[in-house]
Design a protein around this motif. Structure first.
Motif, PDB file in Angstrom:
ATOM      1  N   LYS A   1       0.814  -1.215   0.000  1.00 30.09           N
ATOM      2  CA  LYS A   1       0.000   0.000   0.000  1.00 30.09           C
ATOM      3  C   LYS A   1       0.850   1.269   0.000  1.00 30.09           C
ATOM      4  CE  LYS A   1      -4.005  -1.907  -0.236  1.00 30.09           C
ATOM      5  NZ  LYS A   1      -4.816  -1.719  -1.471  1.00 30.09           N
ATOM      6  N   GLY A   2       2.169   1.096  -0.118  1.00 28.35           N
ATOM      7  CA  GLY A   2       3.016   2.262  -0.363  1.00 28.35           C
ATOM      8  C   GLY A   2       3.707   2.876   0.827  1.00 28.35           C
ATOM      9  N   PHE A   3       3.686   2.209   1.979  1.00 29.70           N
ATOM     10  CA  PHE A   3       4.298   2.791   3.174  1.00 29.70           C
ATOM     11  C   PHE A   3       5.714   2.271   3.375  1.00 29.70           C
ATOM     12  CE2 PHE A   3      -0.296   2.998   3.884  1.00 29.70           C
ATOM     13  CZ  PHE A   3      -0.430   4.357   4.119  1.00 29.70           C
ATOM     14  N   SER A   4       6.562   3.142   3.896  1.00 35.36           N
ATOM     15  CA  SER A   4       7.956   2.783   4.146  1.00 35.36           C
ATOM     16  C   SER A   4       8.075   1.974   5.431  1.00 35.36           C
ATOM     17  CB  SER A   4       8.817   4.042   4.265  1.00 35.36           C
ATOM     18  OG  SER A   4       8.481   4.751   5.459  1.00 35.36           O
ATOM     19  N   ARG A   5       9.241   1.382   5.638  1.00 36.77           N
ATOM     20  CA  ARG A   5       9.487   0.609   6.861  1.00 36.77           C
ATOM     21  C   ARG A   5       9.312   1.500   8.091  1.00 36.77           C
ATOM     22  NH1 ARG A   5      10.737  -4.972   8.178  1.00 36.77           N
ATOM     23  NH2 ARG A   5      11.237  -4.893  10.388  1.00 36.77           N
ATOM     24  N   ALA A   6       9.833   2.713   8.025  1.00 33.96           N
ATOM     25  CA  ALA A   6       9.725   3.627   9.161  1.00 33.96           C
ATOM     26  C   ALA A   6       8.274   3.974   9.462  1.00 33.96           C
ATOM     27  CB  ALA A   6      10.535   4.895   8.894  1.00 33.96           C
ATOM     28  N   GLU A   7       7.478   4.174   8.410  1.00 34.95           N
ATOM     29  CA  GLU A   7       6.061   4.507   8.599  1.00 34.95           C
ATOM     30  C   GLU A   7       5.297   3.321   9.192  1.00 34.95           C
ATOM     31  OE1 GLU A   7       5.827   7.690   4.854  1.00 34.95           O
ATOM     32  OE2 GLU A   7       5.306   5.574   4.572  1.00 34.95           O
ATOM     33  N   ILE A   8       5.641   2.110   8.750  1.00 35.97           N
ATOM     34  CA  ILE A   8       4.978   0.919   9.291  1.00 35.97           C
ATOM     35  C   ILE A   8       5.365   0.708  10.748  1.00 35.97           C
ATOM     36  CG2 ILE A   8       4.627  -1.570   9.027  1.00 35.97           C
ATOM     37  CD1 ILE A   8       5.444  -1.195   6.054  1.00 35.97           C
ATOM     38  N   ASP A   9       6.651   0.896  11.053  1.00 36.45           N
ATOM     39  CA  ASP A   9       7.106   0.771  12.444  1.00 36.45           C
ATOM     40  C   ASP A   9       6.348   1.742  13.347  1.00 36.45           C
ATOM     41  OD1 ASP A   9       8.947  -1.173  11.793  1.00 36.45           O
ATOM     42  OD2 ASP A   9      10.653   0.196  11.686  1.00 36.45           O
ATOM     43  N   HIS A  10       6.174   2.965  12.870  1.00 34.80           N
ATOM     44  CA  HIS A  10       5.450   3.981  13.641  1.00 34.80           C
ATOM     45  C   HIS A  10       3.992   3.562  13.835  1.00 34.80           C
ATOM     46  CE1 HIS A  10       4.086   7.954  14.981  1.00 34.80           C
ATOM     47  NE2 HIS A  10       3.078   7.801  14.126  1.00 34.80           N
ATOM     48  N   ALA A  11       3.373   3.072  12.758  1.00 30.83           N
ATOM     49  CA  ALA A  11       1.970   2.656  12.830  1.00 30.83           C
ATOM     50  C   ALA A  11       1.782   1.524  13.839  1.00 30.83           C
ATOM     51  CB  ALA A  11       1.477   2.223  11.451  1.00 30.83           C
ATOM     52  N   LEU A  12       2.705   0.579  13.832  1.00 33.10           N
ATOM     53  CA  LEU A  12       2.623  -0.534  14.779  1.00 33.10           C
ATOM     54  C   LEU A  12       2.804  -0.052  16.212  1.00 33.10           C
ATOM     55  CD1 LEU A  12       4.543  -3.361  12.886  1.00 33.10           C
ATOM     56  CD2 LEU A  12       2.144  -3.393  13.584  1.00 33.10           C
ATOM     57  N   ALA A  13       3.700   0.902  16.398  1.00 28.90           N
ATOM     58  CA  ALA A  13       3.942   1.435  17.741  1.00 28.90           C
ATOM     59  C   ALA A  13       2.703   2.120  18.301  1.00 28.90           C
ATOM     60  CB  ALA A  13       5.120   2.402  17.719  1.00 28.90           C
ATOM     61  N   GLN A  14       1.836   2.627  17.414  1.00 24.41           N
ATOM     62  CA  GLN A  14       0.622   3.319  17.842  1.00 24.41           C
ATOM     63  C   GLN A  14      -0.569   2.379  18.016  1.00 24.41           C
ATOM     64  OE1 GLN A  14       0.897   6.684  18.495  1.00 24.41           O
ATOM     65  NE2 GLN A  14       3.047   6.255  18.019  1.00 24.41           N
ATOM     66  N   HIS A  15      -0.446   1.148  17.510  1.00 22.65           N
ATOM     67  CA  HIS A  15      -1.596   0.235  17.523  1.00 22.65           C
ATOM     68  C   HIS A  15      -1.812  -0.333  18.931  1.00 22.65           C
ATOM     69  CE1 HIS A  15      -4.381  -2.926  16.402  1.00 22.65           C
ATOM     70  NE2 HIS A  15      -4.442  -2.421  15.175  1.00 22.65           N
ATOM     71  N   PRO A  16      -3.059  -0.300  19.437  1.00 31.46           N
ATOM     72  CA  PRO A  16      -3.322  -0.785  20.803  1.00 31.46           C
ATOM     73  C   PRO A  16      -3.059  -2.284  20.990  1.00 31.46           C
ATOM     74  CG  PRO A  16      -5.380  -0.289  19.646  1.00 31.46           C
ATOM     75  CD  PRO A  16      -4.272   0.270  18.818  1.00 31.46           C
ATOM     76  N   GLN A  17      -3.062  -3.051  19.900  1.00 35.84           N
ATOM     77  CA  GLN A  17      -2.828  -4.493  19.993  1.00 35.84           C
ATOM     78  C   GLN A  17      -1.425  -4.883  19.507  1.00 35.84           C
ATOM     79  OE1 GLN A  17      -5.053  -6.836  21.262  1.00 35.84           O
ATOM     80  NE2 GLN A  17      -6.145  -5.004  21.932  1.00 35.84           N
ATOM     81  N   ARG A  18      -0.508  -3.928  19.520  1.00 35.26           N
ATOM     82  CA  ARG A  18       0.832  -4.163  18.961  1.00 35.26           C
ATOM     83  C   ARG A  18       1.547  -5.342  19.623  1.00 35.26           C
ATOM     84  NH1 ARG A  18       0.590   0.391  21.824  1.00 35.26           N
ATOM     85  NH2 ARG A  18       1.883   0.640  23.696  1.00 35.26           N
ATOM     86  N   ASP A  19       1.315  -5.552  20.907  1.00 34.18           N
ATOM     87  CA  ASP A  19       2.025  -6.616  21.628  1.00 34.18           C
ATOM     88  C   ASP A  19       1.555  -8.014  21.232  1.00 34.18           C
ATOM     89  OD1 ASP A  19       3.531  -4.750  22.993  1.00 34.18           O
ATOM     90  OD2 ASP A  19       2.164  -4.656  24.701  1.00 34.18           O
ATOM     91  N   THR A  20       0.461  -8.101  20.503  1.00 35.52           N
ATOM     92  CA  THR A  20      -0.051  -9.412  20.098  1.00 35.52           C
ATOM     93  C   THR A  20       0.445  -9.819  18.712  1.00 35.52           C
ATOM     94  OG1 THR A  20      -2.074  -8.517  19.072  1.00 35.52           O
ATOM     95  CG2 THR A  20      -2.153  -9.007  21.446  1.00 35.52           C
ATOM     96  N   LEU A  21       1.129  -8.922  18.018  1.00 36.44           N
ATOM     97  CA  LEU A  21       1.624  -9.235  16.673  1.00 36.44           C
ATOM     98  C   LEU A  21       2.868 -10.111  16.783  1.00 36.44           C
ATOM     99  CD1 LEU A  21       1.416  -8.869  13.623  1.00 36.44           C
ATOM    100  CD2 LEU A  21       2.829  -6.807  13.844  1.00 36.44           C
ATOM    101  N   ARG A  22       2.829 -11.252  16.120  1.00 38.98           N
ATOM    102  CA  ARG A  22       3.926 -12.206  16.224  1.00 38.98           C
ATOM    103  C   ARG A  22       4.423 -12.603  14.834  1.00 38.98           C
ATOM    104  NH1 ARG A  22       2.930 -16.925  19.992  1.00 38.98           N
ATOM    105  NH2 ARG A  22       5.065 -16.449  20.588  1.00 38.98           N
ATOM    106  N   SER A  23       5.666 -13.023  14.779  1.00 43.56           N
ATOM    107  CA  SER A  23       6.245 -13.471  13.516  1.00 43.56           C
ATOM    108  C   SER A  23       5.728 -14.863  13.164  1.00 43.56           C
ATOM    109  CB  SER A  23       7.775 -13.517  13.619  1.00 43.56           C
ATOM    110  OG  SER A  23       8.175 -14.549  14.517  1.00 43.56           O
ATOM    111  N   LYS A  24       5.883 -15.236  11.896  1.00 45.62           N
ATOM    112  CA  LYS A  24       5.481 -16.579  11.463  1.00 45.62           C
ATOM    113  C   LYS A  24       6.264 -17.644  12.218  1.00 45.62           C
ATOM    114  CE  LYS A  24       5.957 -15.905   6.950  1.00 45.62           C
ATOM    115  NZ  LYS A  24       5.911 -16.159   5.488  1.00 45.62           N
TER     116      LYS A  24
END
Length: 269
Positions: free
Chosen positions: A143-166
């Motif tokens: 969708k066109g977002f950079s790594r830095a922008e995605i990192d920022h978005a994840l840091a703001q997400h209330p459920q960020r701690d539940t995101l896990r790697s494959k």
């Protein structure tokens, strides 16, 4: 199924009609509409005349104007600059015109790409129970977002701690006993098995106890496995250098000093 060839234009009016029909379906860039008209006629003069008229009356926009309008719509749909650049380049717009359009729209609308990424991520994912970290990054990058922008978005997400790697998700489903046996059957010693399990994020809290239970049930025997691995090689254990190489080889395979020494003694006999 192969598309049938277009009926070739006999007059310039046929070319105009073809252009009007295409433009009634959607907006096209200059390059795109030219490409379509080139399928209708091989008369370049007719094409130039038609394009000049279409530009004059505004049916076709100049590239910068087209790019600006595209940027406005894309940003309003929470599409990042990276995807805008890719799409407009595919449609024949020069990168200089694209960058100018993005800069113009960002400034005019005071667009904050970091905030936009955060909004898109929250709208897309209430939680991360059905996805993985890799999929989130791939989707947001598309969708066109950079790594830095995605990192920022994840840091703001209330459920960020539940995101896990494959890898972590797969590790949760792993059976420790079964994984140990799999690696044991590949001729790996206990130390190497433990190292690989940790790298795969598998919980090894009960590793020692599990190995002990497996040894009691004869599912694993590292002393015998060490002998088997040594037997696969042709080291001359009567030669000091060869014996050192054998020891190093078995050590890299994860076997203990006691297991290696016993394998070599028995082999000497």
């Amino acid at each position: 199924m192969q598309r049938p060839p277009l009926r070739q234009a006999k007059t310039i009016d046929n070319v105009f009609n073809s252009a009007y029909w295409h433009l009634s379906q959607q907006d096209f860039t200059i390059k795109e509409i030219r490409s379509k008209l080139e399928r209708k006629t091989d008369n370049p003069q007719w094409i130039d005349i038609v394009l000049a008229r279409l530009l004059e009356v505004g049916y076709v926009k100049q590239d910068v104007e087209f790019a600006v309008r595209y940027c406005e719509l894309a940003f309003s749909n929470e599409v990042g600059a990276g995807a805008i650049k890719r799409k407009l380049q595919q449609r024949g717009i020069a990168i200089s015109d694209i960058e100018h359009a993005i800069e113009q729209v960002v400034e005019a609308q005071q667009i904050d790409s970091y905030a936009m990424a955060a909004v898109r991520l929250r709208n897309k994912y209430d939680n991360f129970s059905a996805t993985s970290k890799e999929k989130v990054y791939a989707q947001m990058t598309t969708k066109g977002f950079s790594r830095a922008e995605i990192d920022h978005a994840l840091a703001q997400h209330p459920q960020r701690d539940t995101l896990r790697s494959k890898l972590a998700i797969k590790a949760d489903k792993a059976d420790l006993s079964r994984e140990i046996i799999k690696l044991f059957n590949k001729g790996k010693g206990k130390t190497l098995i433990l190292q690989e399990l940790k790298q795969r994020l598998i919980d090894v809290t009960d590793f020692e106890d599990t190995v002990y239970q497996l040894s009691l049930s004869d599912d694993v025997d590292f002393y015998q496995s060490c002998k088997n691995e040594l037997a696969k090689k042709r080291y001359n254990l009567a030669d000091y250098k060869e014996k050192s190489k054998a020891y190093a080889y078995l050590s890299r395979k994860g076997f203990s000093s006691d297991e290696i020494k016993e394998a070599m003694v028995i082999d000497d006999e």
